[in-house]
Write a protein that holds these residues in place. Structure first.
Motif, mmCIF file in Angstrom:
data_model
loop_
_atom_site.group_PDB
_atom_site.id
_atom_site.type_symbol
_atom_site.label_atom_id
_atom_site.label_comp_id
_atom_site.label_asym_id
_atom_site.label_seq_id
_atom_site.Cartn_x
_atom_site.Cartn_y
_atom_site.Cartn_z
ATOM 1 N N SER A 1 55.140 68.685 -2.259
ATOM 2 C CA SER A 1 56.092 69.279 -3.187
ATOM 3 C C SER A 1 57.447 68.579 -3.122
ATOM 4 N N HIS A 2 57.756 67.967 -1.997
ATOM 5 C CA HIS A 2 59.068 67.327 -1.868
ATOM 6 C C HIS A 2 58.976 65.841 -1.524
ATOM 7 N N ARG A 3 57.793 65.271 -1.516
ATOM 8 C CA ARG A 3 57.646 63.848 -1.238
ATOM 9 C C ARG A 3 56.489 63.231 -2.003
ATOM 10 N N LYS A 4 56.646 61.955 -2.289
ATOM 11 C CA LYS A 4 55.565 61.174 -2.886
ATOM 12 C C LYS A 4 55.241 60.049 -1.913
ATOM 13 N N LEU A 5 54.088 60.160 -1.273
ATOM 14 C CA LEU A 5 53.726 59.216 -0.218
ATOM 15 C C LEU A 5 52.758 58.160 -0.733
ATOM 16 N N PHE A 6 53.008 56.929 -0.316
ATOM 17 C CA PHE A 6 52.058 55.838 -0.566
ATOM 18 C C PHE A 6 51.554 55.387 0.793
ATOM 19 N N ILE A 7 50.266 55.566 1.029
ATOM 20 C CA ILE A 7 49.732 55.339 2.360
ATOM 21 C C ILE A 7 48.606 54.323 2.337
ATOM 22 N N GLN A 8 48.752 53.297 3.181
ATOM 23 C CA GLN A 8 47.670 52.326 3.331
ATOM 24 C C GLN A 8 47.100 52.423 4.743
ATOM 25 N N PHE A 9 45.788 52.426 4.813
ATOM 26 C CA PHE A 9 45.101 52.432 6.104
ATOM 27 C C PHE A 9 44.593 51.023 6.388
ATOM 28 N N TYR A 10 45.016 50.467 7.518
ATOM 29 C CA TYR A 10 44.540 49.145 7.922
ATOM 30 C C TYR A 10 43.507 49.303 9.030
ATOM 31 N N ILE A 11 42.353 48.697 8.820
ATOM 32 C CA ILE A 11 41.258 48.823 9.781
ATOM 33 C C ILE A 11 41.199 47.604 10.697
ATOM 34 N N GLY A 12 41.095 47.858 11.992
ATOM 35 C CA GLY A 12 40.857 46.783 12.951
ATOM 36 C C GLY A 12 39.702 47.173 13.857
ATOM 37 N N LYS A 13 38.602 46.419 13.786
ATOM 38 C CA LYS A 13 37.442 46.759 14.615
ATOM 39 C C LYS A 13 37.567 46.085 15.977
ATOM 40 N N VAL A 14 37.482 46.874 17.017
ATOM 41 C CA VAL A 14 37.658 46.348 18.376
ATOM 42 C C VAL A 14 36.421 46.640 19.203
ATOM 43 N N THR A 15 36.301 45.905 20.275
ATOM 44 C CA THR A 15 35.155 46.140 21.148
ATOM 45 C C THR A 15 35.562 46.846 22.422
ATOM 46 N N ASP A 16 36.792 46.610 22.861
ATOM 47 C CA ASP A 16 37.187 47.163 24.157
ATOM 48 C C ASP A 16 38.649 47.604 24.131
ATOM 49 N N TYR A 17 38.870 48.877 24.354
ATOM 50 C CA TYR A 17 40.236 49.403 24.310
ATOM 51 C C TYR A 17 41.075 48.970 25.505
ATOM 52 N N SER A 18 40.414 48.564 26.555
ATOM 53 C CA SER A 18 41.189 48.146 27.722
ATOM 54 C C SER A 18 41.946 46.852 27.437
ATOM 55 N N ALA A 19 41.626 46.230 26.312
ATOM 56 C CA ALA A 19 42.342 45.020 25.938
ATOM 57 C C ALA A 19 43.710 45.336 25.344
#
Length: 355
Positions: free
Chosen positions: A302-320
């Motif tokens: 009601s008080h904002r107009k948001l433009f949102i982009q989602f960027y995907i990054g596929k990873v194998t190991d979070y410890s990196a």
DNA sequence: AAATCGGGGGA
DNA sequence: TCCCCAGATTT
């Protein structure tokens, strides 16, 4: 016949069958009123039923975690209502032995309970003769009695408050308050009300003077600000991802979101960027970052107009990503976290997260 | 007094 | 698009 009598007669014929009308339990009434603040009955009803099922008593609600309450509230908006609901439940359970205050004055001291809600609970549960003043009542009174004072100024509110209190049926304040709100919701609607079947049309100032479309009057309009957001969704094969809880004041407080891209990771990532990019801080890990949608998602509040982009990054190991692990939480089951609607829709649209 | 806070639905 | 919805709280 008096205004209140006519109103109650209309109500006895036209009322909807709503669950919170079958009780005088302050817990259930309070819950319904918080849910229904700035919310249509049809939108709030399923939430009310779900909350009552999860939390049959104020003690059950009090012993829940706030995150659980927010998850149940997800999608309803104005999330401070959920936080205040939970805080008040804990207060009532622990400090008041589960007993709600029984006067409008005392009720108003509770978090999330303002003038309207205090009057609603006091009249519905304890038959205190206090008139409610919500959007429906403003509309009905302004039209029937031709009040053209602004409804969103202190001076205008005093005018309506005095009139509402004068019209109130002091013997049946619960019935009267229900009736005038129901009348506003079903008969005296904001747009194109069917005044030909209205019991007040002969005396309605607005109808007789063709002012229905001009009443009630308001002073201010909300201005809508635009905002661009880039979310970074780092996800592994199991559907684990980084998220963070928004603890700062403001929009979506205590809900979860993905890392925000522009300010936190990259110099020179411009607003609305929609081509394949490689982030400086991630280049060493050779993670390719790809926009999920060809265009940013438009999300209207009601008080904002948001433009949102989602960027995907596929990873194998979070410890990196030790630096990210410090600031962000590794979410293993994203479906258990309360998120804004726009993020929930992304989660559903993607197939990264196991259903 | 004005701004902020969500999201959905009707016209 | 614009407006409103069983408003409350902060600035």
């Amino acid at each position: 016949m008096q205004f209140s009598e006519k109103l109650i007669d209309w109500y006895s014929i036209n009322l909807r069958d709503l669950p919170w009308r079958a009780t005088q339990d302050p817990y259930k009434i309070w819950l319904s009123e918080i849910v229904l603040q700035q919310t249509r009955v049809v939108q709030g009803l399923p939430y009310y039923l779900r909350f009552l099922k999860h939390f049959p008593t104020v003690f059950d609600l009090a012993s829940a975690k706030e995150d659980e309450v927010l998850k149940l509230w997800q999608g309803l908006g104005y999330y401070s209502r959920a936080r205040n609901l939970h805080a008040t439940a804990k207060f009532i359970a622990k400090e008041k032995n589960g007993i709600f205050p029984q006067t409008a004055k005392a009720l108003k001291k509770l978090k999330g309970v303002g003038e309207y809600t205090a009057h609603a609970i006091a009249s519905f549960c304890f038959h205190e003769p206090v008139a409610v003043l919500d959007g429906n009542v403003f509309r009905v009174l302004s039209r029937v009695f031709g009040v053209n004072d602004e409804i969103d100024t202190p001076a205008g509110k005093r005018i309506f408050n005095d009139l509402a209190q004068k019209l109130l049926d002091k013997e049946k304040p619960d019935l009267y308050n229900q009736a005038i709100m129901e009348f506003g919701a079903l008969q005296c609607t904001p747009k194109n009300p069917d005044c030909t079947i209205c019991p007040f049309s002969k005396n309605c100032v607005a109808y007789q003077n063709q002012l229905i479309a001009d009443l009630p009057r308001k002073k201010k309009k909300v201005k809508v600000k635009q905002e661009h957001i880039n979310y970074l969704v780092l996800v592994d094969q199991k559907g684990n991802t980084f998220m963070k809880q928004r603890t700062q004041k403001g929009i979506w407080r205590n809900l979860f979101e993905f890392p925000r891209l522009e300010s936190e990771f990259v110099n020179g990532v411009s607003e609305g960027l929609n081509e394949t990019i490689k982030l400086k801080s991630l280049e060493s890990h050779k993670v390719e970052i790809i926009p999920f949608y060809p265009q940013p998602v438009k999300h209207l509040l009601s008080h904002r107009k948001l433009f949102i982009q989602f960027y995907i990054g596929k990873v194998t190991d979070y410890s990196a990503f030790p630096s990210l692990s410090k600031k962000y939480h590794i979410v293993q089951n994203i479906h258990t976290f309360a998120v804004p609607v726009v993020i929930e829709r992304f989660i559903e649209a993607s197939d990264f997260f196991n259903s």
